[in-house]
Scaffold this motif. Structure first.
Motif, PDB file in Angstrom:
ATOM      1  N   ALA A   1       0.847  -1.188   0.000  1.00 37.47           N
ATOM      2  CA  ALA A   1       0.000   0.000   0.000  1.00 37.47           C
ATOM      3  C   ALA A   1       0.882   1.237   0.000  1.00 37.47           C
ATOM      4  O   ALA A   1       2.056   1.179   0.348  1.00 37.47           O
ATOM      5  CB  ALA A   1      -0.902  -0.021   1.244  1.00 37.47           C
ATOM      6  N   ALA A   2       0.307   2.366  -0.379  1.00 39.28           N
ATOM      7  CA  ALA A   2       1.073   3.607  -0.450  1.00 39.28           C
ATOM      8  C   ALA A   2       1.707   3.950   0.893  1.00 39.28           C
ATOM      9  O   ALA A   2       2.786   4.508   0.953  1.00 39.28           O
ATOM     10  CB  ALA A   2       0.169   4.739  -0.923  1.00 39.28           C
ATOM     11  N   SER A   3       1.029   3.620   1.984  1.00 34.17           N
ATOM     12  CA  SER A   3       1.558   3.924   3.307  1.00 34.17           C
ATOM     13  C   SER A   3       2.549   2.873   3.779  1.00 34.17           C
ATOM     14  O   SER A   3       3.118   3.002   4.849  1.00 34.17           O
ATOM     15  CB  SER A   3       0.407   4.017   4.313  1.00 34.17           C
ATOM     16  N   GLY A   4       2.740   1.802   2.987  1.00 35.59           N
ATOM     17  CA  GLY A   4       3.631   0.726   3.399  1.00 35.59           C
ATOM     18  C   GLY A   4       2.936  -0.294   4.274  1.00 35.59           C
ATOM     19  O   GLY A   4       3.553  -1.242   4.733  1.00 35.59           O
ATOM     20  N   VAL A   5       1.648  -0.114   4.518  1.00 37.00           N
ATOM     21  CA  VAL A   5       0.891  -1.044   5.339  1.00 37.00           C
ATOM     22  C   VAL A   5      -0.349  -1.471   4.561  1.00 37.00           C
ATOM     23  O   VAL A   5      -0.941  -0.680   3.833  1.00 37.00           O
ATOM     24  CB  VAL A   5       0.511  -0.405   6.700  1.00 37.00           C
ATOM     25  N   ASP A   6      -0.699  -2.728   4.685  1.00 36.81           N
ATOM     26  CA  ASP A   6      -1.885  -3.261   4.027  1.00 36.81           C
ATOM     27  C   ASP A   6      -3.079  -2.971   4.932  1.00 36.81           C
ATOM     28  O   ASP A   6      -3.357  -3.718   5.868  1.00 36.81           O
ATOM     29  CB  ASP A   6      -1.702  -4.764   3.802  1.00 36.81           C
ATOM     30  N   LEU A   7      -3.754  -1.870   4.682  1.00 31.98           N
ATOM     31  CA  LEU A   7      -4.845  -1.418   5.534  1.00 31.98           C
ATOM     32  C   LEU A   7      -6.176  -1.938   5.013  1.00 31.98           C
ATOM     33  O   LEU A   7      -6.449  -1.889   3.813  1.00 31.98           O
ATOM     34  CB  LEU A   7      -4.855   0.115   5.567  1.00 31.98           C
ATOM     35  N   ALA A   8      -7.000  -2.439   5.905  1.00 33.14           N
ATOM     36  CA  ALA A   8      -8.323  -2.948   5.550  1.00 33.14           C
ATOM     37  C   ALA A   8      -9.167  -1.841   4.929  1.00 33.14           C
ATOM     38  O   ALA A   8      -9.082  -0.682   5.345  1.00 33.14           O
ATOM     39  CB  ALA A   8      -9.025  -3.484   6.795  1.00 33.14           C
ATOM     40  N   PRO A   9      -9.986  -2.178   3.932  1.00 33.22           N
ATOM     41  CA  PRO A   9     -10.835  -1.153   3.299  1.00 33.22           C
ATOM     42  C   PRO A   9     -11.705  -0.383   4.291  1.00 33.22           C
ATOM     43  O   PRO A   9     -11.812   0.839   4.212  1.00 33.22           O
ATOM     44  CB  PRO A   9     -11.685  -1.946   2.313  1.00 33.22           C
ATOM     45  N   ARG A  10     -12.315  -1.071   5.232  1.00 37.59           N
ATOM     46  CA  ARG A  10     -13.175  -0.389   6.213  1.00 37.59           C
ATOM     47  C   ARG A  10     -12.349   0.474   7.159  1.00 37.59           C
ATOM     48  O   ARG A  10     -12.805   1.523   7.605  1.00 37.59           O
ATOM     49  CB  ARG A  10     -14.019  -1.399   6.981  1.00 37.59           C
ATOM     50  N   ALA A  11     -11.125   0.056   7.465  1.00 33.65           N
ATOM     51  CA  ALA A  11     -10.236   0.872   8.298  1.00 33.65           C
ATOM     52  C   ALA A  11      -9.872   2.148   7.550  1.00 33.65           C
ATOM     53  O   ALA A  11      -9.886   3.246   8.120  1.00 33.65           O
ATOM     54  CB  ALA A  11      -8.986   0.081   8.669  1.00 33.65           C
ATOM     55  N   HIS A  12      -9.561   2.006   6.275  1.00 35.00           N
ATOM     56  CA  HIS A  12      -9.224   3.161   5.444  1.00 35.00           C
ATOM     57  C   HIS A  12     -10.396   4.145   5.398  1.00 35.00           C
ATOM     58  O   HIS A  12     -10.207   5.355   5.535  1.00 35.00           O
ATOM     59  CB  HIS A  12      -8.855   2.686   4.036  1.00 35.00           C
ATOM     60  N   ARG A  13     -11.607   3.623   5.214  1.00 34.44           N
ATOM     61  CA  ARG A  13     -12.792   4.487   5.162  1.00 34.44           C
ATOM     62  C   ARG A  13     -12.997   5.242   6.468  1.00 34.44           C
ATOM     63  O   ARG A  13     -13.338   6.425   6.463  1.00 34.44           O
ATOM     64  CB  ARG A  13     -14.036   3.670   4.829  1.00 34.44           C
ATOM     65  N   ALA A  14     -12.812   4.567   7.612  1.00 34.43           N
ATOM     66  CA  ALA A  14     -12.995   5.221   8.914  1.00 34.43           C
ATOM     67  C   ALA A  14     -12.007   6.371   9.090  1.00 34.43           C
ATOM     68  O   ALA A  14     -12.369   7.454   9.561  1.00 34.43           O
ATOM     69  CB  ALA A  14     -12.832   4.203  10.048  1.00 34.43           C
ATOM     70  N   LEU A  15     -10.766   6.155   8.692  1.00 36.65           N
ATOM     71  CA  LEU A  15      -9.740   7.191   8.820  1.00 36.65           C
ATOM     72  C   LEU A  15      -9.984   8.331   7.841  1.00 36.65           C
ATOM     73  O   LEU A  15      -9.828   9.506   8.183  1.00 36.65           O
ATOM     74  CB  LEU A  15      -8.357   6.583   8.609  1.00 36.65           C
ATOM     75  N   ARG A  16     -10.378   7.984   6.632  1.00 44.05           N
ATOM     76  CA  ARG A  16     -10.636   9.013   5.615  1.00 44.05           C
ATOM     77  C   ARG A  16     -11.840   9.872   6.009  1.00 44.05           C
ATOM     78  O   ARG A  16     -11.817  11.101   5.862  1.00 44.05           O
ATOM     79  CB  ARG A  16     -10.865   8.357   4.263  1.00 44.05           C
ATOM     80  N   ALA A  17     -12.897   9.254   6.515  1.00 39.11           N
ATOM     81  CA  ALA A  17     -14.096   9.991   6.917  1.00 39.11           C
ATOM     82  C   ALA A  17     -13.808  10.970   8.048  1.00 39.11           C
ATOM     83  O   ALA A  17     -14.443  12.024   8.141  1.00 39.11           O
ATOM     84  CB  ALA A  17     -15.204   9.015   7.331  1.00 39.11           C
ATOM     85  N   ALA A  18     -12.842  10.650   8.893  1.00 45.50           N
ATOM     86  CA  ALA A  18     -12.471  11.539   9.999  1.00 45.50           C
ATOM     87  C   ALA A  18     -11.488  12.616   9.560  1.00 45.50           C
ATOM     88  O   ALA A  18     -11.061  13.437  10.367  1.00 45.50           O
ATOM     89  CB  ALA A  18     -11.885  10.719  11.145  1.00 45.50           C
ATOM     90  N   GLY A  19     -11.113  12.607   8.275  1.00 39.72           N
ATOM     91  CA  GLY A  19     -10.189  13.601   7.771  1.00 39.72           C
ATOM     92  C   GLY A  19      -8.734  13.319   8.114  1.00 39.72           C
ATOM     93  O   GLY A  19      -7.887  14.199   8.032  1.00 39.72           O
ATOM     94  N   LEU A  20      -8.441  12.082   8.483  1.00 38.47           N
ATOM     95  CA  LEU A  20      -7.074  11.719   8.873  1.00 38.47           C
ATOM     96  C   LEU A  20      -6.222  11.251   7.699  1.00 38.47           C
ATOM     97  O   LEU A  20      -5.008  11.163   7.822  1.00 38.47           O
ATOM     98  CB  LEU A  20      -7.116  10.646   9.953  1.00 38.47           C
ATOM     99  N   LEU A  21      -6.860  10.936   6.588  1.00 36.79           N
ATOM    100  CA  LEU A  21      -6.133  10.542   5.380  1.00 36.79           C
ATOM    101  C   LEU A  21      -6.494  11.507   4.274  1.00 36.79           C
ATOM    102  O   LEU A  21      -7.640  11.946   4.220  1.00 36.79           O
ATOM    103  CB  LEU A  21      -6.507   9.109   4.962  1.00 36.79           C
ATOM    104  N   PRO A  22      -5.631  11.890   3.425  1.00 35.74           N
ATOM    105  CA  PRO A  22      -4.298  11.347   3.188  1.00 35.74           C
ATOM    106  C   PRO A  22      -3.227  11.910   4.099  1.00 35.74           C
ATOM    107  O   PRO A  22      -2.057  11.589   3.925  1.00 35.74           O
ATOM    108  CB  PRO A  22      -4.037  11.715   1.727  1.00 35.74           C
ATOM    109  N   GLY A  23      -3.541  12.737   5.050  1.00 32.67           N
ATOM    110  CA  GLY A  23      -2.529  13.217   5.973  1.00 32.67           C
ATOM    111  C   GLY A  23      -1.699  14.361   5.408  1.00 32.67           C
ATOM    112  O   GLY A  23      -0.535  14.497   5.695  1.00 32.67           O
ATOM    113  N   VAL A  24      -2.327  15.204   4.616  1.00 29.35           N
ATOM    114  CA  VAL A  24      -1.626  16.344   4.039  1.00 29.35           C
ATOM    115  C   VAL A  24      -1.459  17.426   5.094  1.00 29.35           C
ATOM    116  O   VAL A  24      -2.392  17.745   5.820  1.00 29.35           O
ATOM    117  CB  VAL A  24      -2.408  16.904   2.825  1.00 29.35           C
ATOM    118  N   ILE A  25      -0.277  17.969   5.197  1.00 34.18           N
ATOM    119  CA  ILE A  25      -0.013  19.057   6.133  1.00 34.18           C
ATOM    120  C   ILE A  25      -0.178  20.375   5.384  1.00 34.18           C
ATOM    121  O   ILE A  25       0.452  20.600   4.348  1.00 34.18           O
ATOM    122  CB  ILE A  25       1.400  18.945   6.729  1.00 34.18           C
ATOM    123  N   TRP A  26      -1.016  21.255   5.886  1.00 34.99           N
ATOM    124  CA  TRP A  26      -1.272  22.547   5.241  1.00 34.99           C
ATOM    125  C   TRP A  26      -0.402  23.611   5.834  1.00 34.99           C
ATOM    126  O   TRP A  26      -0.127  23.702   6.941  1.00 34.99           O
ATOM    127  CB  TRP A  26      -2.741  22.937   5.399  1.00 34.99           C
TER     128      TRP A  26
END
Length: 129
Positions: A104-129
């Motif tokens: 995976a891009a992050s170097g970890v094989d993340l479960a689809p539902r785990a990815h969705r939970a993190l993305r919905a909370a605004g934690l992914l893609p982790g861009v620093i503004w």
């Protein structure tokens, strides 16, 4: 051992089944996977480094539970040694053997539902503004 974002009780509620044997190890490894995926995420933490926003706490808990659920469903023990498939047939196409697939891009094989939970909370893609 690092932070663990979910308890055995929370996992049991999330999956609707009793926590499996070795659940503490599975939760710790899944928490490490989530931390690896959040390497560049920015969120508020307390003095101990624990997240303070309830939405972030919930997202991390759900992501860890989803990661453990996915690992159990795929036969992975949290080490990443389990393959993606062993034998698949769809019409005239047949695949067999176990391969890990591309990382995976992050170097970890993340479960689809785990990815969705993190993305919905605004934690992914982790861009620093």
């Amino acid at each position: 051992m690092g932070r663990v974002y979910a308890t055995p009780e929370q996992l049991a509620i999330y999956t609707g089944t009793p926590a499996p044997e070795g659940v503490d190890r599975l939760l710790a490894r899944a928490s490490e996977d989530v931390d690896a995926a959040l390497l560049t995420a920015v969120y508020r933490v307390d003095d101990d480094g624990d997240p303070t926003d309830p939405a972030v706490v919930t997202a991390l808990r759900d992501a860890v539970c989803a990661q453990v659920e996915w690992q159990l469903a795929t036969g992975d023990d949290g080490t990443g040694a389990a393959g993606q498939w062993d034998s698949v047939s769809i019409g005239p196409v047949s695949l067999s053997g176990r391969t890990a697939g591309p990382p995976a891009a992050s170097g970890v094989d993340l479960a689809p539902r785990a990815h969705r939970a993190l993305r919905a909370a605004g934690l992914l893609p982790g861009v620093i503004w």
